[in-house]
Design a protein around this motif. Structure first.
Motif, PDB file in Angstrom:
ATOM      1  N   ALA A 282      37.767   0.882 -11.325  1.00 49.15           N
ATOM      2  CA  ALA A 282      37.607   1.927 -10.309  1.00 49.15           C
ATOM      3  C   ALA A 282      36.302   2.704 -10.500  1.00 49.15           C
ATOM      4  O   ALA A 282      35.683   2.652 -11.562  1.00 49.15           O
ATOM      5  CB  ALA A 282      38.788   2.885 -10.373  1.00 49.15           C
ATOM      6  N   ASP A 283      35.930   3.416  -9.473  1.00 54.85           N
ATOM      7  CA  ASP A 283      34.766   4.294  -9.502  1.00 54.85           C
ATOM      8  C   ASP A 283      34.983   5.369 -10.574  1.00 54.85           C
ATOM      9  O   ASP A 283      36.032   6.024 -10.581  1.00 54.85           O
ATOM     10  CB  ASP A 283      34.652   4.953  -8.114  1.00 54.85           C
ATOM     11  N   PRO A 284      34.023   5.552 -11.471  1.00 54.85           N
ATOM     12  CA  PRO A 284      34.192   6.554 -12.543  1.00 54.85           C
ATOM     13  C   PRO A 284      34.540   7.947 -12.011  1.00 54.85           C
ATOM     14  O   PRO A 284      35.312   8.663 -12.639  1.00 54.85           O
ATOM     15  CB  PRO A 284      32.830   6.565 -13.238  1.00 54.85           C
ATOM     16  N   ALA A 285      34.012   8.308 -10.852  1.00 57.78           N
ATOM     17  CA  ALA A 285      34.285   9.642 -10.290  1.00 57.78           C
ATOM     18  C   ALA A 285      35.768   9.769  -9.908  1.00 57.78           C
ATOM     19  O   ALA A 285      36.371  10.828 -10.108  1.00 57.78           O
ATOM     20  CB  ALA A 285      33.415   9.886  -9.068  1.00 57.78           C
ATOM     21  N   ASP A 286      36.350   8.685  -9.396  1.00 57.05           N
ATOM     22  CA  ASP A 286      37.772   8.708  -9.029  1.00 57.05           C
ATOM     23  C   ASP A 286      38.645   8.877 -10.275  1.00 57.05           C
ATOM     24  O   ASP A 286      39.610   9.638 -10.279  1.00 57.05           O
ATOM     25  CB  ASP A 286      38.165   7.390  -8.332  1.00 57.05           C
ATOM     26  N   VAL A 287      38.288   8.156 -11.319  1.00 53.52           N
ATOM     27  CA  VAL A 287      39.074   8.212 -12.551  1.00 53.52           C
ATOM     28  C   VAL A 287      38.963   9.593 -13.187  1.00 53.52           C
ATOM     29  O   VAL A 287      39.949  10.157 -13.663  1.00 53.52           O
ATOM     30  CB  VAL A 287      38.643   7.105 -13.545  1.00 53.52           C
ATOM     31  N   ARG A 288      37.758  10.154 -13.132  1.00 56.50           N
ATOM     32  CA  ARG A 288      37.553  11.489 -13.699  1.00 56.50           C
ATOM     33  C   ARG A 288      38.402  12.523 -12.954  1.00 56.50           C
ATOM     34  O   ARG A 288      39.015  13.392 -13.560  1.00 56.50           O
ATOM     35  CB  ARG A 288      36.052  11.874 -13.630  1.00 56.50           C
ATOM     36  N   ARG A 289      38.475  12.382 -11.633  1.00 57.98           N
ATOM     37  CA  ARG A 289      39.265  13.317 -10.828  1.00 57.98           C
ATOM     38  C   ARG A 289      40.745  13.234 -11.202  1.00 57.98           C
ATOM     39  O   ARG A 289      41.425  14.238 -11.327  1.00 57.98           O
ATOM     40  CB  ARG A 289      39.064  13.014  -9.337  1.00 57.98           C
ATOM     41  N   LEU A 290      41.217  12.017 -11.404  1.00 57.83           N
ATOM     42  CA  LEU A 290      42.615  11.817 -11.816  1.00 57.83           C
ATOM     43  C   LEU A 290      42.870  12.473 -13.174  1.00 57.83           C
ATOM     44  O   LEU A 290      43.849  13.197 -13.366  1.00 57.83           O
ATOM     45  CB  LEU A 290      42.936  10.311 -11.880  1.00 57.83           C
ATOM     46  N   ALA A 291      41.938  12.241 -14.121  1.00 53.36           N
ATOM     47  CA  ALA A 291      42.087  12.811 -15.464  1.00 53.36           C
ATOM     48  C   ALA A 291      42.103  14.334 -15.391  1.00 53.36           C
ATOM     49  O   ALA A 291      42.898  14.998 -16.061  1.00 53.36           O
ATOM     50  CB  ALA A 291      40.959  12.321 -16.358  1.00 53.36           C
ATOM     51  N   GLU A 292      41.237  14.888 -14.550  1.00 54.02           N
ATOM     52  CA  GLU A 292      41.132  16.346 -14.451  1.00 54.02           C
ATOM     53  C   GLU A 292      42.393  16.974 -13.860  1.00 54.02           C
ATOM     54  O   GLU A 292      42.852  18.001 -14.336  1.00 54.02           O
ATOM     55  CB  GLU A 292      39.896  16.730 -13.627  1.00 54.02           C
ATOM     56  N   VAL A 293      42.942  16.304 -12.837  1.00 50.28           N
ATOM     57  CA  VAL A 293      44.129  16.884 -12.204  1.00 50.28           C
ATOM     58  C   VAL A 293      45.336  16.793 -13.145  1.00 50.28           C
ATOM     59  O   VAL A 293      46.201  17.670 -13.154  1.00 50.28           O
ATOM     60  CB  VAL A 293      44.400  16.250 -10.809  1.00 50.28           C
TER      61      VAL A 293
END
Ligand SMILES: [Zn+2]
Length: 198
Positions: free
Chosen positions: A34-45
């Protein structure tokens, strides 16, 4: 078995409810691609939800403050209390728009097999809450399965001496399932047609 951190990810995902080893693997590989930005958003939430969300000190519903939105709402009828197992049941009942009272979330159901007895649930807090006489009706809206029935029976016995109106949802809910799986119309009808608990 995979190397290091990939296996760690699969193991962690596999601990989530309803995620078997195959699904865990599939999600892990999806995340790897997946796009790193998408994964980061998931981790953050994920981190944010654990930091921000608390449980209401009155009803044990999920809340962003000391008290949940429903307990703070002065327009909700304080004389009717709906007892549910989990937060998701509050969401399901709110969707029906048939209930204008308040809630008490037990945090589960009595299940001797899983080592859950009355003392593991928020039953003591419920009795304390009922002590001041504000509540005149308690609606038992536990799941229509074995554990839910056992919990409702236990509560009916505990609440009997308090002289309150104790009701249960009308039959017609899918037996053996969770309250949240009932559609809005069925659940709404079960609410309107509630009967005295025996
Ligand atoms: Zn609350």
């Amino acid at each position: 078995m995979y190397e290091g951190v990939v296996q760690d990810l699969i193991d962690e995902l596999g601990r989530l409810p309803g995620v078997g080893p195959k699904s865990a693997q599939r999600i892990a590989f999806h995340l790897l691609q997946a796009d790193p930005a998408d994964v980061r958003r998931l981790a953050e939430v994920l981190i944010e939800v654990k930091d921000k969300v608390k449980f209401c000190t009155i009803c044990f519903n999920v809340a962003e403050d000391d008290q949940c939105r429903i307990c703070r709402d002065a327009r909700r009828d304080p004389s009717v209390l709906c007892v549910v197992e989990e937060y998701k049941d509050v969401v399901a009942i709110e969707r029906t728009r048939e209930f204008r009272g308040r809630y008490h979330v037990l945090g589960g159901a009595i299940s001797p097999i899983d080592g859950i007895g009355p003392e593991q649930l928020h039953i003591r807090e419920l009795l304390t809450r009922l002590g001041d006489g504000t509540v005149t009706e308690v609606i038992l809206a536990t799941d229509p399965n074995l554990e839910g029935e056992a919990t409702a029976t236990y509560l009916t016995r505990m609440l009997g001496p308090l002289g309150l109106r104790v009701t249960r949802l009308a039959s017609g809910l899918p037996v053996g399932g969770d309250l949240e799986y009932a559609d809005e119309v069925t659940l709404g009808r079960a609410f309107v047609g509630r009967q005295a608990a025996t």
